[in-house]
Design a protein around this motif. Sequence first.
Motif, mmCIF file in Angstrom:
data_model
loop_
_atom_site.group_PDB
_atom_site.id
_atom_site.type_symbol
_atom_site.label_atom_id
_atom_site.label_comp_id
_atom_site.label_asym_id
_atom_site.label_seq_id
_atom_site.Cartn_x
_atom_site.Cartn_y
_atom_site.Cartn_z
ATOM 1 N N TYR A 1 17.834 -14.521 72.831
ATOM 2 C CA TYR A 1 18.950 -15.304 73.384
ATOM 3 C C TYR A 1 18.608 -15.972 74.713
ATOM 4 C CZ TYR A 1 21.457 -12.892 69.715
ATOM 5 O OH TYR A 1 21.857 -12.417 68.483
ATOM 6 N N LEU A 2 17.331 -16.044 75.052
ATOM 7 C CA LEU A 2 16.952 -16.752 76.264
ATOM 8 C C LEU A 2 17.128 -18.260 76.066
ATOM 9 C CD1 LEU A 2 13.663 -15.047 77.525
ATOM 10 C CD2 LEU A 2 15.995 -14.718 78.356
ATOM 11 N N PRO A 3 17.516 -18.997 77.109
ATOM 12 C CA PRO A 3 17.620 -20.455 77.003
ATOM 13 C C PRO A 3 16.239 -21.085 76.892
ATOM 14 C CG PRO A 3 18.006 -19.751 79.255
ATOM 15 C CD PRO A 3 17.929 -18.503 78.427
ATOM 16 N N PRO A 4 16.162 -22.328 76.416
ATOM 17 C CA PRO A 4 14.865 -22.972 76.184
ATOM 18 C C PRO A 4 13.934 -22.974 77.393
ATOM 19 C CG PRO A 4 16.612 -24.261 75.184
ATOM 20 C CD PRO A 4 17.281 -23.187 75.968
ATOM 21 N N ASP A 5 14.463 -23.251 78.601
ATOM 22 C CA ASP A 5 13.581 -23.336 79.765
ATOM 23 C C ASP A 5 12.924 -21.999 80.077
ATOM 24 O OD1 ASP A 5 16.234 -22.479 80.543
ATOM 25 O OD2 ASP A 5 15.581 -22.643 82.621
ATOM 26 N N GLN A 6 13.628 -20.900 79.806
ATOM 27 C CA GLN A 6 13.043 -19.579 80.031
ATOM 28 C C GLN A 6 11.968 -19.272 78.988
ATOM 29 O OE1 GLN A 6 13.613 -17.450 82.662
ATOM 30 N NE2 GLN A 6 14.700 -19.235 83.464
ATOM 31 N N LYS A 7 12.191 -19.718 77.762
ATOM 32 C CA LYS A 7 11.175 -19.511 76.723
ATOM 33 C C LYS A 7 9.921 -20.317 77.014
ATOM 34 C CE LYS A 7 14.315 -18.132 73.022
ATOM 35 N NZ LYS A 7 14.831 -18.378 71.657
ATOM 36 N N VAL A 8 10.108 -21.518 77.563
ATOM 37 C CA VAL A 8 8.958 -22.341 77.943
ATOM 38 C C VAL A 8 8.141 -21.630 79.022
ATOM 39 C CG1 VAL A 8 8.270 -24.477 79.096
ATOM 40 C CG2 VAL A 8 9.973 -24.546 77.265
ATOM 41 N N LYS A 9 8.817 -21.058 80.003
ATOM 42 C CA LYS A 9 8.115 -20.349 81.074
ATOM 43 C C LYS A 9 7.331 -19.156 80.546
ATOM 44 C CE LYS A 9 11.217 -21.580 84.888
ATOM 45 N NZ LYS A 9 12.177 -21.071 85.899
ATOM 46 N N LYS A 10 7.794 -18.582 79.445
ATOM 47 C CA LYS A 10 7.121 -17.409 78.870
ATOM 48 C C LYS A 10 6.011 -17.785 77.892
ATOM 49 C CE LYS A 10 10.874 -14.124 79.560
ATOM 50 N NZ LYS A 10 10.070 -13.240 80.446
ATOM 51 N N GLY A 11 5.827 -19.109 77.659
ATOM 52 C CA GLY A 11 4.680 -19.522 76.860
ATOM 53 C C GLY A 11 4.971 -20.217 75.554
ATOM 54 N N LEU A 12 6.212 -20.637 75.355
ATOM 55 C CA LEU A 12 6.572 -21.315 74.107
ATOM 56 C C LEU A 12 6.670 -22.814 74.356
ATOM 57 C CD1 LEU A 12 7.252 -20.685 71.163
ATOM 58 C CD2 LEU A 12 9.646 -20.416 71.832
ATOM 59 N N GLY A 13 5.885 -23.600 73.618
ATOM 60 C CA GLY A 13 5.916 -25.048 73.732
ATOM 61 C C GLY A 13 6.599 -25.671 72.531
ATOM 62 N N ALA B 1 3.523 -36.847 73.967
ATOM 63 C CA ALA B 1 4.475 -35.753 73.753
ATOM 64 C C ALA B 1 3.753 -34.412 73.653
ATOM 65 C CB ALA B 1 5.297 -36.008 72.492
ATOM 66 N N MET B 2 2.625 -34.408 72.951
ATOM 67 C CA MET B 2 1.864 -33.167 72.802
ATOM 68 C C MET B 2 1.254 -32.724 74.129
ATOM 69 S SD MET B 2 -0.158 -33.774 69.240
ATOM 70 C CE MET B 2 0.694 -34.289 67.742
ATOM 71 N N VAL B 3 0.661 -33.667 74.844
ATOM 72 C CA VAL B 3 0.010 -33.330 76.107
ATOM 73 C C VAL B 3 1.050 -32.888 77.131
ATOM 74 C CG1 VAL B 3 -1.409 -34.214 77.987
ATOM 75 C CG2 VAL B 3 -1.926 -34.864 75.634
ATOM 76 N N ARG B 4 2.224 -33.511 77.108
ATOM 77 C CA ARG B 4 3.283 -33.084 78.023
ATOM 78 C C ARG B 4 3.667 -31.634 77.752
ATOM 79 N NH1 ARG B 4 8.780 -36.273 77.809
ATOM 80 N NH2 ARG B 4 9.106 -34.836 76.080
ATOM 81 N N PRO C 1 5.093 -34.066 63.312
ATOM 82 C CA PRO C 1 4.252 -34.846 64.223
ATOM 83 C C PRO C 1 3.782 -36.191 63.668
ATOM 84 C CG PRO C 1 3.044 -32.968 63.343
ATOM 85 C CD PRO C 1 4.480 -32.769 62.968
ATOM 86 N N SER C 2 3.776 -36.356 62.344
ATOM 87 C CA SER C 2 3.300 -37.633 61.781
ATOM 88 C C SER C 2 4.440 -38.559 61.376
ATOM 89 C CB SER C 2 2.401 -37.374 60.562
ATOM 90 O OG SER C 2 3.180 -36.979 59.437
ATOM 91 N N ALA D 1 -1.620 -41.269 61.724
ATOM 92 C CA ALA D 1 -1.246 -39.876 61.440
ATOM 93 C C ALA D 1 -2.489 -38.992 61.387
ATOM 94 C CB ALA D 1 -0.482 -39.794 60.123
ATOM 95 N N ASP D 2 -3.573 -39.491 60.795
ATOM 96 C CA ASP D 2 -4.823 -38.732 60.757
ATOM 97 C C ASP D 2 -5.329 -38.443 62.168
ATOM 98 O OD1 ASP D 2 -4.990 -38.474 58.032
ATOM 99 O OD2 ASP D 2 -6.306 -40.206 57.740
ATOM 100 N N GLU D 3 -5.189 -39.422 63.061
ATOM 101 C CA GLU D 3 -5.615 -39.223 64.449
ATOM 102 C C GLU D 3 -4.775 -38.132 65.117
ATOM 103 O OE1 GLU D 3 -5.423 -42.959 66.439
ATOM 104 O OE2 GLU D 3 -6.974 -43.892 65.192
ATOM 105 N N VAL D 4 -3.464 -38.128 64.818
ATOM 106 C CA VAL D 4 -2.572 -37.122 65.395
ATOM 107 C C VAL D 4 -2.928 -35.728 64.885
ATOM 108 C CG1 VAL D 4 -0.184 -36.288 65.437
ATOM 109 C CG2 VAL D 4 -0.676 -38.695 65.881
ATOM 110 N N PHE D 5 -3.187 -35.615 63.591
ATOM 111 C CA PHE D 5 -3.587 -34.316 63.035
ATOM 112 C C PHE D 5 -4.915 -33.862 63.634
ATOM 113 C CE2 PHE D 5 -0.770 -35.369 59.301
ATOM 114 C CZ PHE D 5 0.105 -34.311 59.512
ATOM 115 N N GLY D 6 -5.825 -34.818 63.859
ATOM 116 C CA GLY D 6 -7.085 -34.473 64.508
ATOM 117 C C GLY D 6 -6.858 -33.957 65.925
ATOM 118 N N LEU D 7 -5.892 -34.552 66.613
ATOM 119 C CA LEU D 7 -5.555 -34.106 67.968
ATOM 120 C C LEU D 7 -4.986 -32.691 67.951
ATOM 121 C CD1 LEU D 7 -5.151 -34.597 70.988
ATOM 122 C CD2 LEU D 7 -2.990 -35.739 70.440
#
Length: 236
Positions: A69-81, A145-148, A162-163, A171-177
């Motif tokens: 039940y943690l809010p999104p910003d707390q989950k991000v701080k704990k390592g969830l992207g 978006a991914m790098v952010r 993602p594609s 899309a192939d380039e994105v999957f490669g990334l």
Amino acid sequence: MSLLEANNIVSGYGRVDILHQVSMKFGADEIVTIIGPNGAGKSTFFKTVMGYLSPTDGSILLADEEVTYLPPDQKVKKGLGYVPQLDNVFPSLTVRENLEMGGYSMDKEQVKEGLNYAYQKFPVLKEKKGDKVKTLSGGQRQMLAMVRALMTNPLIILMDEPSAGLAPKIADEVFGLIERIHVEEGIGVVIVEQDAHRSLSMSDRGYVLAMGQNQFSGSAHKILHDDKIREAYLGG
């Protein structure tokens, strides 16, 4: 060993349950793809894991810590992207400003380090750091978006379609990334993707979600070569 676990999740919108006792596990050392028809609950699952929706039953563990039940910003701080499917960048802002938004919870020195990392690893973003995002190609926007999402040093990243909307070559380039991020950074990746063949082909495992329930789970190879699954969910 599982880094992220969702156990018996019941979730939805208002009084309408979309997910019915859904359980999935993901490790930091793997890429996992979730497939299923439209309306199966894939995006609802991501939103629940991230904290945008609260489950009415079940639990979510991140690195053995309950974060249900943690809010999104707390989950991000704990390592969830998280890289959502739509509106995942700010078109009116520059590339640099978008990356800085990804580090909103970090101090100035950490943001600076994150920017240096992004520009070193992805030179095209350095070249375009002062450009408005609305001038970027679809593939470049998805890269941004991914790098952010990497700015917060996540342990695992959820990527929703993602594609989507990209030409096959882009899309192939994105999957490669995605593969590059997983291998070079040692980050677990969970993908919801309509191009199931392409996504499963680079994944270690997969889940089939239909009508808000687990229908099948196993190695990506097994899912790709199962006649019944292929006919029902992969277009034959």
